[in-house]
Design an enzyme around this catalytic site. Sequence first.
Site, PDB file in Angstrom:
ATOM      1  N   HIS A 131       0.968  -1.381  -0.022  1.00  0.00           N
ATOM      2  CA  HIS A 131       0.059  -0.043   0.042  1.00  0.00           C
ATOM      3  C   HIS A 131       0.671   1.276  -0.131  1.00  0.00           C
ATOM      4  CE1 HIS A 131      -3.189  -2.811   1.344  1.00  0.00           C
ATOM      5  NE2 HIS A 131      -4.018  -1.854   0.877  1.00  0.00           N
ATOM      6  N   LYS A 135      -0.715   4.958   4.580  1.00  0.00           N
ATOM      7  CA  LYS A 135      -1.457   3.927   5.128  1.00  0.00           C
ATOM      8  C   LYS A 135      -0.869   4.031   6.832  1.00  0.00           C
ATOM      9  CE  LYS A 135      -3.870  -0.431   4.690  1.00  0.00           C
ATOM     10  NZ  LYS A 135      -5.139   0.166   5.366  1.00  0.00           N
TER      11      LYS A 135
HETATM   12  N1  LIG Z   1     -12.637  -1.136   3.004  1.00  0.00           N
HETATM   13  C1  LIG Z   1     -12.333  -0.378   2.150  1.00  0.00           C
HETATM   14  O1  LIG Z   1     -12.517  -0.850   0.745  1.00  0.00           O
HETATM   15  C2  LIG Z   1     -11.205   0.538   1.870  1.00  0.00           C
HETATM   16  C3  LIG Z   1     -10.627   0.958   3.165  1.00  0.00           C
HETATM   17  N2  LIG Z   1     -10.075   1.678   3.331  1.00  0.00           N
HETATM   18  C4  LIG Z   1      -9.499   2.478   4.737  1.00  0.00           C
HETATM   19  O2  LIG Z   1     -10.399   3.584   4.864  1.00  0.00           O
HETATM   20  C5  LIG Z   1      -9.899   4.567   5.832  1.00  0.00           C
HETATM   21  C6  LIG Z   1      -9.736   5.926   5.165  1.00  0.00           C
HETATM   22  O3  LIG Z   1      -8.797   5.735   4.058  1.00  0.00           O
HETATM   23  P1  LIG Z   1      -8.352   7.095   3.462  1.00  0.00           P
HETATM   24  O4  LIG Z   1      -9.460   7.833   2.895  1.00  0.00           O
HETATM   25  O5  LIG Z   1      -7.155   6.642   2.215  1.00  0.00           O
HETATM   26  O6  LIG Z   1      -7.683   7.879   4.532  1.00  0.00           O
HETATM   27  P2  LIG Z   1      -7.550   9.423   4.608  1.00  0.00           P
HETATM   28  O7  LIG Z   1      -6.582   9.723   5.630  1.00  0.00           O
HETATM   29  O8  LIG Z   1      -7.260  10.088   3.177  1.00  0.00           O
HETATM   30  O9  LIG Z   1      -8.816   9.888   5.107  1.00  0.00           O
HETATM   31  C7  LIG Z   1      -9.445   9.820   6.422  1.00  0.00           C
HETATM   32  C8  LIG Z   1     -10.190  10.951   6.724  1.00  0.00           C
HETATM   33  O10 LIG Z   1     -10.806  10.921   8.066  1.00  0.00           O
HETATM   34  C9  LIG Z   1     -10.667  12.094   8.833  1.00  0.00           C
HETATM   35  N3  LIG Z   1     -11.194  11.933  10.133  1.00  0.00           N
HETATM   36  C10 LIG Z   1     -10.096  11.742  11.407  1.00  0.00           C
HETATM   37  N4  LIG Z   1     -10.841  11.775  12.358  1.00  0.00           N
HETATM   38  C11 LIG Z   1     -12.289  11.544  12.057  1.00  0.00           C
HETATM   39  C12 LIG Z   1     -13.405  11.406  12.789  1.00  0.00           C
HETATM   40  N5  LIG Z   1     -13.189  11.221  13.931  1.00  0.00           N
HETATM   41  N6  LIG Z   1     -14.655  11.477  12.183  1.00  0.00           N
HETATM   42  C13 LIG Z   1     -14.580  11.549  11.098  1.00  0.00           C
HETATM   43  N7  LIG Z   1     -13.254  11.636   9.988  1.00  0.00           N
HETATM   44  C14 LIG Z   1     -12.420  11.449  10.743  1.00  0.00           C
HETATM   45  C15 LIG Z   1      -9.426  12.527   8.355  1.00  0.00           C
HETATM   46  O11 LIG Z   1      -9.293  14.019   8.697  1.00  0.00           O
HETATM   47  P3  LIG Z   1      -8.025  14.762   9.039  1.00  0.00           P
HETATM   48  O12 LIG Z   1      -7.149  14.477   7.897  1.00  0.00           O
HETATM   49  O13 LIG Z   1      -8.332  15.989   9.319  1.00  0.00           O
HETATM   50  O14 LIG Z   1      -7.422  14.049  10.275  1.00  0.00           O
HETATM   51  C16 LIG Z   1      -9.186  12.201   6.987  1.00  0.00           C
HETATM   52  O15 LIG Z   1      -9.650  13.285   6.245  1.00  0.00           O
HETATM   53  C17 LIG Z   1      -8.636   3.793   5.960  1.00  0.00           C
HETATM   54  O16 LIG Z   1      -8.887   3.022   7.503  1.00  0.00           O
HETATM   55  C18 LIG Z   1      -8.439   2.637   5.129  1.00  0.00           C
HETATM   56  O17 LIG Z   1      -7.548   1.648   5.465  1.00  0.00           O
HETATM   57  C19 LIG Z   1      -9.241   2.172   2.292  1.00  0.00           C
HETATM   58  C20 LIG Z   1      -9.736   2.161   0.934  1.00  0.00           C
HETATM   59  C21 LIG Z   1     -10.630   1.194   0.699  1.00  0.00           C
HETATM   60  O1  LIG Z   2      -5.628   2.037   3.150  1.00  0.00           O
HETATM   61  C1  LIG Z   2      -5.915   1.722   2.053  1.00  0.00           C
HETATM   62  O2  LIG Z   2      -5.632   2.566   0.946  1.00  0.00           O
HETATM   63  C2  LIG Z   2      -6.738   0.652   1.682  1.00  0.00           C
HETATM   64  N1  LIG Z   2      -7.181  -0.124   2.764  1.00  0.00           N
HETATM   65  C3  LIG Z   2      -8.128  -1.312   2.871  1.00  0.00           C
HETATM   66  C4  LIG Z   2      -7.280  -2.320   3.513  1.00  0.00           C
HETATM   67  O3  LIG Z   2      -6.646  -1.918   4.524  1.00  0.00           O
HETATM   68  O4  LIG Z   2      -7.217  -3.559   3.103  1.00  0.00           O
HETATM   69  C5  LIG Z   2      -8.398  -1.835   1.515  1.00  0.00           C
HETATM   70  C6  LIG Z   2      -7.501  -1.383   0.223  1.00  0.00           C
HETATM   71  O5  LIG Z   2      -6.530  -2.274   0.114  1.00  0.00           O
HETATM   72  C7  LIG Z   2      -6.961   0.175   0.333  1.00  0.00           C
END
Ligand SMILES: NC(=O)C1=CN([C@@H]2O[C@H](COP(=O)(O)OP(=O)(O)OC[C@H]3O[C@@H](n4cnc5c(N)ncnc54)[C@H](OP(=O)(O)O)[C@@H]3O)[C@@H](O)[C@H]2O)C=CC1
Ligand SMILES: O=C(O)C1=N[C@H](C(=O)O)C[C@H](O)C1
EC number: 1.17.1.8
Length: 233
Positions: A131, A135
Site C-alpha cells: 500500500h 496507510k
Molecule cells: N474497505 C475498503 O474498501 C477500503 C478501506 N480503506 C480504509 O479507509 C480508511 C480511510 O482511508 P483514506 O480515505 O485513504 O484515509 P485519509 O487519511 O485520506 O482519510 C481519512 C479521513 O478521516 C478524517 N477523520 C479523522 N478523524 C475523524 C473522525 N473522528 N470522524 C470522521 N473523520 C475523521 C481525516 O481527517 P484529518 O485528515 O483532518 O485527520 C481524513 O480526512 C482507512 O482506514 C483505510 O484503510 C481505504 C480504501 C478502501
Molecule cells: O488504506 C488503504 O488505502 C486501503 N485499505 C484497505 C485495507 O486495509 O485492506 C483496502 C484497500 O486495500 C486500500
Amino acid sequence: MRIALFGYGRMGKMIEQAALNRNHTIVAKIDIDTKEIDFSSFDVAIDFSMPTAAYGNITKCLENNIPIISGTTGWLENYENAVALCKEKEGAFIYASNFSLGVNVFFELNEYLAKMMKSLKQYNVSMEEIHHTQKLDAPSGTAITLAEGVINNSDYTKWKLDESGTNQIPITAKRIEAVPGTHTVFYDSEIDSIEIKHTAHNREGFALGAVIAAEWIIGKKGIFTMKDVLNLG
Ligand SMILES: NC(=O)C1=CN([C@@H]2O[C@H](COP(=O)(O)OP(=O)(O)OC[C@H]3O[C@@H](n4cnc5c(N)ncnc54)[C@H](OP(=O)(O)O)[C@@H]3O)[C@@H](O)[C@H]2O)C=CC1
Ligand SMILES: O=C(O)C1=N[C@H](C(=O)O)C[C@H](O)C1
C-alpha cells in the site's frame, strides 16, 4: 439517497464522486472537528475515517438509527461491540475490509484454493500486501480477511506480521508511494510455487462498492457483509 460521509480524505472524496454519479446527494461531510450532526438529514452513513475514529462514528450512527457502512480498517478489536450494539438497537451495519468487486471475488478464490491445498502439506502459505506510504495500519484489513479465509479452510490457526511459525501465516506489509492496494497469497513448496494476486489500479472500485452497499442496506436490519451485497458464492 441522502448520504453522510464520515471522513472526507482520499476515500471520502472518491465516494462523493461515485455517489453523485449514481444520483445521490451528499448532505454532510463529518470529520473530527464536526460539533453537531443532524441525524435526521440523511438516510445512510458511510465511514472511511481513521482506525481511532471508526468505532465512535459507527456507535453514533447506530444510536441514532442510521444504517452504517464502514470501510475503515484497523479498529477490529471493537467489531464484536459494534455487532452487539447493532443487535441491541435493531440497526443495520456493514463492515468490509475491501468493498471492491474484484477483491470480493478474490476472497472467494482464496477460500477455494485454501480448501484444495489443505491436505497438501508440502506447501507453506504466506501473504504480501503493498500500500501507499500514508496507510496507518498494517497488515491491511484485506490481508487480515485473506488470512482468516485460509484459517477457516485449513489447519492454519493464526496470522502474524513478518513472522512464520507452526500453523501461522506470515504476512509481509510493504509501503510504496501511491500504491492503491496489492495483495498476493503464495503457496510455496521445494518443487514449485502457486500464487494468486489482486492489484487495484485505483480507488474507484472501493468507492463504487461502498455506494452500492449503502443503496443495498436501506430498509434492511442486521449485520451484513459484502458477500450478502454482491450475492457471491
Ligand atoms: N474497505 C475498503 O474498501 C477500503 C478501506 N480503506 C480504509 O479507509 C480508511 C480511510 O482511508 P483514506 O480515505 O485513504 O484515509 P485519509 O487519511 O485520506 O482519510 C481519512 C479521513 O478521516 C478524517 N477523520 C479523522 N478523524 C475523524 C473522525 N473522528 N470522524 C470522521 N473523520 C475523521 C481525516 O481527517 P484529518 O485528515 O483532518 O485527520 C481524513 O480526512 C482507512 O482506514 C483505510 O484503510 C481505504 C480504501 C478502501
Ligand atoms: O488504506 C488503504 O488505502 C486501503 N485499505 C484497505 C485495507 O486495509 O485492506 C483496502 C484497500 O486495500 C486500500
